[in-house]
Design an enzyme around this catalytic site. Structure first.
Site, PDB file in Angstrom:
ATOM      1  N   SER A 173       0.826  -1.199   0.000  1.00 19.17           N
ATOM      2  CA  SER A 173       0.000   0.000   0.000  1.00 19.17           C
ATOM      3  C   SER A 173       0.861   1.249   0.000  1.00 19.17           C
ATOM      4  O   SER A 173       1.968   1.262   0.564  1.00 19.17           O
ATOM      5  CB  SER A 173      -0.855  -0.025   1.272  1.00 19.17           C
ATOM      6  OG  SER A 173      -1.464   1.223   1.471  1.00 19.17           O
ATOM      7  N   TYR A 197      -2.239  -1.355  10.901  1.00 18.68           N
ATOM      8  CA  TYR A 197      -2.483  -1.907   9.554  1.00 18.68           C
ATOM      9  C   TYR A 197      -1.309  -1.568   8.630  1.00 18.68           C
ATOM     10  O   TYR A 197      -0.728  -2.443   7.980  1.00 18.68           O
ATOM     11  CB  TYR A 197      -3.790  -1.351   8.971  1.00 18.68           C
ATOM     12  CG  TYR A 197      -3.880  -1.543   7.481  1.00 18.68           C
ATOM     13  CD1 TYR A 197      -4.088  -2.810   6.942  1.00 18.68           C
ATOM     14  CD2 TYR A 197      -3.707  -0.468   6.600  1.00 18.68           C
ATOM     15  CE1 TYR A 197      -4.139  -3.002   5.563  1.00 18.68           C
ATOM     16  CE2 TYR A 197      -3.762  -0.650   5.223  1.00 18.68           C
ATOM     17  CZ  TYR A 197      -3.970  -1.923   4.710  1.00 18.68           C
ATOM     18  OH  TYR A 197      -4.002  -2.099   3.345  1.00 18.68           O
ATOM     19  N   LYS A 209       1.875  -3.916   6.616  1.00 13.55           N
ATOM     20  CA  LYS A 209       2.290  -3.888   5.204  1.00 13.55           C
ATOM     21  C   LYS A 209       3.791  -3.629   5.108  1.00 13.55           C
ATOM     22  O   LYS A 209       4.508  -4.286   4.358  1.00 13.55           O
ATOM     23  CB  LYS A 209       1.522  -2.808   4.431  1.00 13.55           C
ATOM     24  CG  LYS A 209       0.049  -3.083   4.285  1.00 13.55           C
ATOM     25  CD  LYS A 209      -0.216  -4.294   3.418  1.00 13.55           C
ATOM     26  CE  LYS A 209      -1.675  -4.650   3.358  1.00 13.55           C
ATOM     27  NZ  LYS A 209      -1.926  -5.997   2.820  1.00 13.55           N
TER      28      LYS A 209
HETATM   29  P1  NAD Z   1     -11.021  -7.237   1.156  1.00 13.46           P
HETATM   30  O1  NAD Z   1     -11.235  -7.225   2.626  1.00 13.46           O
HETATM   31  O2  NAD Z   1     -12.191  -7.027   0.260  1.00 13.46           O
HETATM   32  O3  NAD Z   1     -10.305  -8.596   0.726  1.00 13.46           O
HETATM   33  C1  NAD Z   1      -9.411  -9.284   1.590  1.00 13.46           C
HETATM   34  C2  NAD Z   1      -9.870 -10.729   1.664  1.00 13.46           C
HETATM   35  O4  NAD Z   1      -9.000 -11.466   2.519  1.00 13.46           O
HETATM   36  C3  NAD Z   1     -11.275 -10.873   2.236  1.00 13.46           C
HETATM   37  O5  NAD Z   1     -12.061 -11.623   1.324  1.00 13.46           O
HETATM   38  C4  NAD Z   1     -11.077 -11.620   3.559  1.00 13.46           C
HETATM   39  O6  NAD Z   1     -12.155 -12.474   3.843  1.00 13.46           O
HETATM   40  C5  NAD Z   1      -9.785 -12.353   3.298  1.00 13.46           C
HETATM   41  N1  NAD Z   1      -8.986 -12.715   4.487  1.00 13.46           N
HETATM   42  C6  NAD Z   1      -8.613 -11.885   5.505  1.00 13.46           C
HETATM   43  N2  NAD Z   1      -7.870 -12.570   6.395  1.00 13.46           N
HETATM   44  C7  NAD Z   1      -7.775 -13.848   5.933  1.00 13.46           C
HETATM   45  C8  NAD Z   1      -7.141 -15.031   6.420  1.00 13.46           C
HETATM   46  N3  NAD Z   1      -6.480 -15.038   7.580  1.00 13.46           N
HETATM   47  N4  NAD Z   1      -7.251 -16.167   5.697  1.00 13.46           N
HETATM   48  C9  NAD Z   1      -7.931 -16.182   4.521  1.00 13.46           C
HETATM   49  N5  NAD Z   1      -8.554 -15.098   4.024  1.00 13.46           N
HETATM   50  C10 NAD Z   1      -8.464 -13.946   4.722  1.00 13.46           C
HETATM   51  O7  NAD Z   1      -9.881  -6.161   0.833  1.00 13.46           O
HETATM   52  P2  NAD Z   1      -9.375  -5.578  -0.563  1.00 13.46           P
HETATM   53  O8  NAD Z   1      -9.744  -4.148  -0.619  1.00 13.46           O
HETATM   54  O9  NAD Z   1      -9.736  -6.487  -1.655  1.00 13.46           O
HETATM   55  O10 NAD Z   1      -7.807  -5.631  -0.305  1.00 13.46           O
HETATM   56  C11 NAD Z   1      -7.003  -6.720  -0.740  1.00 13.46           C
HETATM   57  C12 NAD Z   1      -5.586  -6.510  -0.226  1.00 13.46           C
HETATM   58  O11 NAD Z   1      -5.098  -5.259  -0.719  1.00 13.46           O
HETATM   59  C13 NAD Z   1      -5.491  -6.448   1.296  1.00 13.46           C
HETATM   60  O12 NAD Z   1      -4.293  -7.087   1.690  1.00 13.46           O
HETATM   61  C14 NAD Z   1      -5.415  -4.957   1.562  1.00 13.46           C
HETATM   62  O13 NAD Z   1      -4.742  -4.681   2.754  1.00 13.46           O
HETATM   63  C15 NAD Z   1      -4.629  -4.463   0.360  1.00 13.46           C
HETATM   64  N6  NAD Z   1      -4.855  -3.038   0.058  1.00 13.46           N
HETATM   65  C16 NAD Z   1      -6.137  -2.579  -0.095  1.00 13.46           C
HETATM   66  C17 NAD Z   1      -6.351  -1.225  -0.345  1.00 13.46           C
HETATM   67  C18 NAD Z   1      -7.757  -0.690  -0.480  1.00 13.46           C
HETATM   68  O14 NAD Z   1      -7.931   0.523  -0.374  1.00 13.46           O
HETATM   69  N7  NAD Z   1      -8.772  -1.515  -0.745  1.00 13.46           N
HETATM   70  C19 NAD Z   1      -5.263  -0.343  -0.476  1.00 13.46           C
HETATM   71  C20 NAD Z   1      -3.977  -0.850  -0.340  1.00 13.46           C
HETATM   72  C21 NAD Z   1      -3.783  -2.207  -0.073  1.00 13.46           C
HETATM   73  N1  UFG Z   2     -12.524  11.260   3.433  1.00  8.75           N
HETATM   74  C1  UFG Z   2     -13.537  12.118   3.765  1.00  8.75           C
HETATM   75  N2  UFG Z   2     -14.701  11.596   4.263  1.00  8.75           N
HETATM   76  C2  UFG Z   2     -14.889  10.253   4.436  1.00  8.75           C
HETATM   77  C3  UFG Z   2     -13.845   9.382   4.085  1.00  8.75           C
HETATM   78  C4  UFG Z   2     -12.662   9.906   3.595  1.00  8.75           C
HETATM   79  O1  UFG Z   2     -13.404  13.336   3.622  1.00  8.75           O
HETATM   80  O2  UFG Z   2     -15.971   9.852   4.913  1.00  8.75           O
HETATM   81  C5  UFG Z   2     -11.287  11.818   2.851  1.00  8.75           C
HETATM   82  C6  UFG Z   2     -10.029  11.502   3.654  1.00  8.75           C
HETATM   83  O3  UFG Z   2      -9.845  12.464   4.648  1.00  8.75           O
HETATM   84  C7  UFG Z   2      -8.960  11.511   2.554  1.00  8.75           C
HETATM   85  C8  UFG Z   2      -9.690  10.984   1.317  1.00  8.75           C
HETATM   86  O4  UFG Z   2     -11.082  11.185   1.590  1.00  8.75           O
HETATM   87  O5  UFG Z   2      -8.548  12.824   2.289  1.00  8.75           O
HETATM   88  C9  UFG Z   2      -9.468   9.506   1.059  1.00  8.75           C
HETATM   89  O6  UFG Z   2      -9.754   8.762   2.237  1.00  8.75           O
HETATM   90  P1  UFG Z   2      -9.935   7.174   2.217  1.00  8.75           P
HETATM   91  O7  UFG Z   2     -10.296   6.748   3.604  1.00  8.75           O
HETATM   92  O8  UFG Z   2     -10.844   6.768   1.111  1.00  8.75           O
HETATM   93  O9  UFG Z   2      -8.490   6.649   1.813  1.00  8.75           O
HETATM   94  P2  UFG Z   2      -7.068   6.888   2.505  1.00  8.75           P
HETATM   95  O10 UFG Z   2      -6.218   7.622   1.519  1.00  8.75           O
HETATM   96  O11 UFG Z   2      -7.184   7.442   3.841  1.00  8.75           O
HETATM   97  O12 UFG Z   2      -6.539   5.371   2.668  1.00  8.75           O
HETATM   98  C10 UFG Z   2      -6.761   4.353   1.692  1.00  8.75           C
HETATM   99  C11 UFG Z   2      -6.892   3.002   2.412  1.00  8.75           C
HETATM  100  C12 UFG Z   2      -5.596   2.641   3.057  1.00  8.75           C
HETATM  101  C13 UFG Z   2      -4.499   2.674   2.028  1.00  8.75           C
HETATM  102  C14 UFG Z   2      -4.429   4.015   1.336  1.00  8.75           C
HETATM  103  C15 UFG Z   2      -3.406   4.025   0.238  1.00  8.75           C
HETATM  104  O13 UFG Z   2      -7.910   3.052   3.409  1.00  8.75           O
HETATM  105  O14 UFG Z   2      -5.677   1.345   3.564  1.00  8.75           O
HETATM  106  O15 UFG Z   2      -5.710   4.325   0.782  1.00  8.75           O
HETATM  107  O16 UFG Z   2      -3.612   2.965  -0.602  1.00  8.75           O
HETATM  108  F1  UFG Z   2      -3.319   2.425   2.630  1.00  8.75           F
END
Ligand code: NAD
Ligand code: UFG
Length: 341
Positions: A124, A149, A153
């Site tokens: 991330s 979290y 990572k």
């Molecule tokens: P998500 O929660 O939709 O998907 C993650 C999946 O992992 C879920 O289906 C959950 O059931 C499964 N899981 C969790 N722990 C587990 C375990 N111990 N064993 C087996 N399955 C397990 O999340 P996502 O948004 O699809 O994110 C996927 C990956 O990308 C995650 O590692 C997340 O941290 C990373 N990531 C997401 C974002 C974002 O904004 N969505 C940003 C940066 C990184």
């Molecule tokens: N924001 C609002 N109102 C809300 C939610 C968010 O104003 O209800 C604003 C936040 O302050 C920020 C922007 O919208 O300025 C984006 O916020 P998000 O929560 O959507 O995303 P972040 O950038 O905080 O974080 C996300 C994921 C993290 C990841 C990161 C980079 O939640 O896990 O993107 O990939 F690490």
């Protein structure tokens, strides 16, 4: 290639499955369904026209992982499984370290015992902390993560790099995602958050569908064009395609490779709200709230390395992201929860 996809029923995993099949790969999906719904997999199967083998198991469960690996051969693993809620990780640090780090350590060990040493890991942009440069290249030093979290990572990146250093048979691709939003254009798969969404786009779509009265905008006094936070939103389909492209690095035996997956464009919260309103012709009421603890002002990528080395670049713009997010939410107001499985 034959690919093990952990967390394959989740938001990014389900979209990546679609792109993997489109590119001719085969997969096996592992997920404990702690944050996802098996209906997602049925929807993916309908899109790709194939049955996808699925093991409901926890990656911390060595025995079950072992059995699954004995029954299947893999060329590589794309590892999405993990807990991802920033705020929850502050409340429950042990659970995050145990699940994300414990689970990944078990997965890596079982993989190497079965001779599969190729992994693509969901990292991330959060590992950059308050970034030392904008736009952020992969050479930007990692920063202080303000929550457990993000620390999982960052630590997992270090663990995999150390393992690769010690055993050159490993190929490790660390993908640092920026802000994934949007949904598959079919509107049949998308993001399905539990409870009140923490992230901006799912909050906006829930306001649009009438589940929440208004959006709170966290701070309008940042040093940005309109005072609200700037992020690099990337369409989840582009992000999914980035994983298919990353398999080239594995094929080339990259050793350890790190790529930013972003668009290189930053947008403010209010620019995103306005674009959503314009594209979908829906008003999103909002009010300005105090800054959210731990937020940074500006975060966007320089994604040139992925383009140069993998031939990948994001192709979908903010309007596509807003239209597809709404299309998903509108067709599935209760997410997958509205479907009997
Ligand atoms: P998500 O929660 O939709 O998907 C993650 C999946 O992992 C879920 O289906 C959950 O059931 C499964 N899981 C969790 N722990 C587990 C375990 N111990 N064993 C087996 N399955 C397990 O999340 P996502 O948004 O699809 O994110 C996927 C990956 O990308 C995650 O590692 C997340 O941290 C990373 N990531 C997401 C974002 C974002 O904004 N969505 C940003 C940066 C990184
Ligand atoms: N924001 C609002 N109102 C809300 C939610 C968010 O104003 O209800 C604003 C936040 O302050 C920020 C922007 O919208 O300025 C984006 O916020 P998000 O929560 O959507 O995303 P972040 O950038 O905080 O974080 C996300 C994921 C993290 C990841 C990161 C980079 O939640 O896990 O993107 O990939 F690490």
């Amino acid at each position: 290639m034959r690919i093990l996809v952990t967390g394959g029923t989740g938001f990014i995993g389900s979209h990546t499955l679609v792109e993997l099949y489109a590119a001719g790969h085969e997969t096996i999906v592992v997920d404990n369904l702690s944050n996802s719904n098996p209906v997602a997999l049925e929807r993916v199967e309908a899109l790709v026209g194939k049955k996808i083998p699925f093991y409901q198991l926890d990656i911390r469960d060595r025995e079950s992982l072992n059995q699954m690996m004995e029954q299947n051969h893999f060329d590589a693993c794309i590892h999405f499984a993990g807990l991802k809620a920033v705020g929850e990780s502050v409340e429950k640090p042990w659970e995050y370290y145990e699940n994300n780090i414990g689970g990944t350590l078990t997965l890596l060990d079982v993989m190497r015992r079965h001779g599969c040493k190729n992994i693509i890991f969901s990292s991330s942009a959060t590992v950059y902390g308050d970034p030392a440069m904008i736009p952020i290249t992969e050479a930007c030093p990692k920063g202080n993560c303000t929550n457990p979290y993000g620390k999982t990572k960052s630590m997992l990146e270090e663990i995999m790099m150390d393992m690769q250093k010690a055993d050159k048979e490993w190929n490790v691709v660390l993908l640092r995602y920026f802000n994934p939003i949007g949904a598959h254009p079919s509107g049949t798969i998308g993001e399905n958050p539990n409870g009140i969404p923490n992230n901006l786009m799912p909050y906006i779509t829930q306001v649009a569908v009438g589940k929440r009265p208004e959006l709170g905008v966290f701070g309008n006094d940042y040093d940005t064009p309109d005072g609200t936070g700037v992020r690099d939103y990337i369409h989840v389909v582009d992000l999914a395609k980035g994983h298919v492209a990353a398999l080239q690095a594995i094929e080339r035996k990259c050793g350890c490779a790190i790529y930013n997956l972003g668009t290189g464009q930053g947008y403010t919260v209010l620019q995103l709200v306005k674009t959503f309103e314009k594209v979908n012709n829906i008003k999103i009421p909002y009010s300005i709230k105090p800054r959210r603890a731990g937020d940074i002002a500006i975060c966007y990528s320089n994604p040139a390395k992925a383009e140069k080395e993998l031939g990948w670049k994001a192709e979908r713009g903010l309007e596509d992201m807003c239209r597809d997010s709404w299309n998903w939410q509108r067709n599935n107001p209760e997410g997958y929860g509205g479907v009997e499985s």
